[in-house]
Design a protein around this motif. Structure first.
Motif, mmCIF file in Angstrom:
data_model
loop_
_atom_site.group_PDB
_atom_site.id
_atom_site.type_symbol
_atom_site.label_atom_id
_atom_site.label_comp_id
_atom_site.label_asym_id
_atom_site.label_seq_id
_atom_site.Cartn_x
_atom_site.Cartn_y
_atom_site.Cartn_z
ATOM 1 N N ASP A 118 0.832 -1.207 0.000
ATOM 2 C CA ASP A 118 0.000 0.000 0.000
ATOM 3 C C ASP A 118 0.868 1.259 0.000
ATOM 4 N N LEU A 119 0.367 2.280 -0.658
ATOM 5 C CA LEU A 119 1.099 3.546 -0.766
ATOM 6 C C LEU A 119 0.527 4.603 0.158
ATOM 7 N N THR A 120 1.412 5.416 0.710
ATOM 8 C CA THR A 120 0.979 6.592 1.471
ATOM 9 C C THR A 120 1.159 7.821 0.595
ATOM 10 N N ILE A 121 0.104 8.566 0.422
ATOM 11 C CA ILE A 121 0.147 9.732 -0.458
ATOM 12 C C ILE A 121 -0.031 11.010 0.365
ATOM 13 N N SER A 122 0.871 11.954 0.114
ATOM 14 C CA SER A 122 0.890 13.186 0.907
ATOM 15 C C SER A 122 0.628 14.436 0.084
ATOM 16 N N SER A 123 0.441 14.284 -1.231
ATOM 17 C CA SER A 123 0.203 15.491 -2.033
ATOM 18 C C SER A 123 -0.660 15.151 -3.242
ATOM 19 N N VAL A 124 -1.303 16.162 -3.785
ATOM 20 C CA VAL A 124 -2.159 15.972 -4.959
ATOM 21 C C VAL A 124 -1.303 15.558 -6.154
ATOM 22 N N ASP A 125 -0.114 16.128 -6.250
ATOM 23 C CA ASP A 125 0.830 15.754 -7.309
ATOM 24 C C ASP A 125 1.121 14.264 -7.318
ATOM 25 N N ALA A 126 1.510 13.771 -6.149
ATOM 26 C CA ALA A 126 1.847 12.345 -6.021
ATOM 27 C C ALA A 126 0.631 11.505 -6.375
ATOM 28 N N LEU A 127 -0.529 11.958 -5.929
ATOM 29 C CA LEU A 127 -1.745 11.205 -6.230
ATOM 30 C C LEU A 127 -1.932 11.068 -7.737
ATOM 31 N N HIS A 128 -1.646 12.141 -8.476
ATOM 32 C CA HIS A 128 -1.825 12.091 -9.924
ATOM 33 C C HIS A 128 -0.881 11.105 -10.579
#
Ligand SMILES: *Cc1c(COP(=O)(O)O)cnc(C)c1O
Length: 395
Positions: A118-128
């Motif tokens: 599983d990934l931890t996402i901390s920004s909208v950029d990374a999410l994209h």
């Protein structure tokens, strides 16, 4: 024949067997203690899902065996800091869900997706770009969103978190939003005011899902300290680390909660050399200690290269035959000298640097105090050169 000193009865016998399991030094991990500590977690946070933190070589206790033990004890998730640690778990055949709570490079995303980490996402950029990677792999990827409520390490600022939440919902086809989490900066302090503010910020931010009439992902914020002292912070999932290994996060936690935990690790070594040091002779590098009278000094094959901090030079104590004796001289990379006065000792006798003999105990907490650091650092510093030995494995 010399009498077996120290412990007696059946425990004495068990202890003797442990000494037979190694030749030089060992970090002996009692898996029954880990199980008992997990029971404490379950008792304090009933019904909560558990992410057992095993980062940094399971706080020095040995990543794979601890992870296997916790997984078979039924924890819901294992938590690592980095993807490399999670990969080791997958390579060892562990199939339990794994969350990596730390940062990663975008060049590592494939590793997560290919290995079901599983990934931890901390920004909208990374999410994209994770969404794009998921599309490429034609896989729906499990994600967790990290909200910064005051730790200021990683995570989207709580006041902006709604943007990340909205972006995650829009990418639902590719990203499976499992949980939202945050991390406390001061849950181990005497004063919990800031921790309470962080919890409030977290709950406020995650109300987004109510406002949008969407089911909330799982919410999680509690580390060991919060799990023990802030019941209201337990939410859906808890992330205990240090308490699983038998230590409180801080002396305050111990004093306030009175919860008993069971330290799982003992650090042991065998005496490799014995000599008499004459009055006036110095011991070790830099000649930092000189005998004031004739005394016996033994040498053990553990030094700062094994994680026994050099800061304990002329300060630390060890247990031998149920008694405390002092480190003399500077701790070397591979060896340490112990003064035993006119005490008895033989080559091959077991010394405990952390552990219990008879009525005496030296904890990682005691060493941390002497070193001006925290238990976490003392434990994680025990290097891979020290073999880990596991005892009391469940049948
Ligand atoms: C290390 C860590 C924990 C566990 O903290 P303990 O104080 O050991 O209980 C929980 N969450 C995150 C994100 C961590 O990095």
């Amino acid at each position: 024949m010399r009498k077996q000193s120290g412990t007696t009865g059946t425990r004495g016998k068990a202890e003797k067997n442990i000494a037979d399991l190694y030749h030089r030094s060992a970090a002996v991990v009692d898996l029954a203690c880990i199980s008992r500590n997990l029971q404490v977690v379950r008792k304090k946070a009933p019904g909560r899902k558990i992410i057992a933190m095993v980062k940094a070589n399971a706080y020095g206790h040995g990543l794979i065996r601890i992870a296997q033990h916790l997984a078979s004890a039924g924890v819901d998730y294992l938590g690592t800091a980095f993807v490399e640690e999670a990969l080791e778990l997958r390579k060892a055949g562990l199939t339990v869900p794994i969350i990596t709570s730390g940062p990663f490079s975008k060049f590592q995303i494939g590793l997560f997706i290919e290995n079901d980490i599983d990934l931890t996402i901390s920004s909208v950029d990374a999410l994209h770009y994770i969404r794009e990677a998921a599309e490429f792999y034609k896989k729906r990827v499990n994600i967790h969103l990290k909200v910064d409520t005051g730790m200021m390490r990683i995570g989207i600022r709580h006041t902006n978190a709604h943007k990340l939440f909205a972006a995650a919902l829009q990418a639902e086809k590719y990203l499976n939003l499992i949980s939202i989490f945050s991390h406390f900066a001061t849950a181990d302090h005497e004063d919990l005011e800031f921790a309470e503010l962080q919890l409030e910020r977290f709950l406020e931010a995650t109300r987004f899902f109510d406002h949008e009439h969407r089911p909330s992902p799982l919410l999680q914020i509690a580390n060991s300290a919060a799990l023990l002292r802030m019941e209201e912070s337990q939410l859906d999932m808890v992330r205990p680390g240090i308490m699983l290994y038998g230590y409180h996060p801080s002396p305050f936690s111990q004093a306030k909660t009175k919860v008993k935990l069971y330290p799982a690790l003992s650090l042991r070594a065998k005496i490799m050399y014995f000599k008499v040091v004459l009055a006036g002779s110095s011991v070790g590098y830099g000649r930092t200690w000189t005998a004031t009278k004739n005394c016996r000094v033994v040498t053990i094959p553990v030094g700062y290269g094994d994680g026994y901090a050099r800061g304990l030079s002329n300060k630390g104590q060890v247990l031998l035959c149920g008694k405390r004796y002092s480190v003399v001289g500077s701790i070397c990379m591979d060896q340490t000298m112990i003064q035993i006065g006119d005490g008895e000792a033989y080559i091959g006798d077991e010394v405990q640097l952390i552990g219990t003999q008879g009525n005496e105990t030296i904890t990682a907490e005691e060493l941390a105090k002497q070193l001006g650091t925290i238990t976490y650092e003392v434990l994680t510093n025990i290097s891979t050169r020290v073999p880990r030995i596991y005892i009391n494995e469940p049948q």
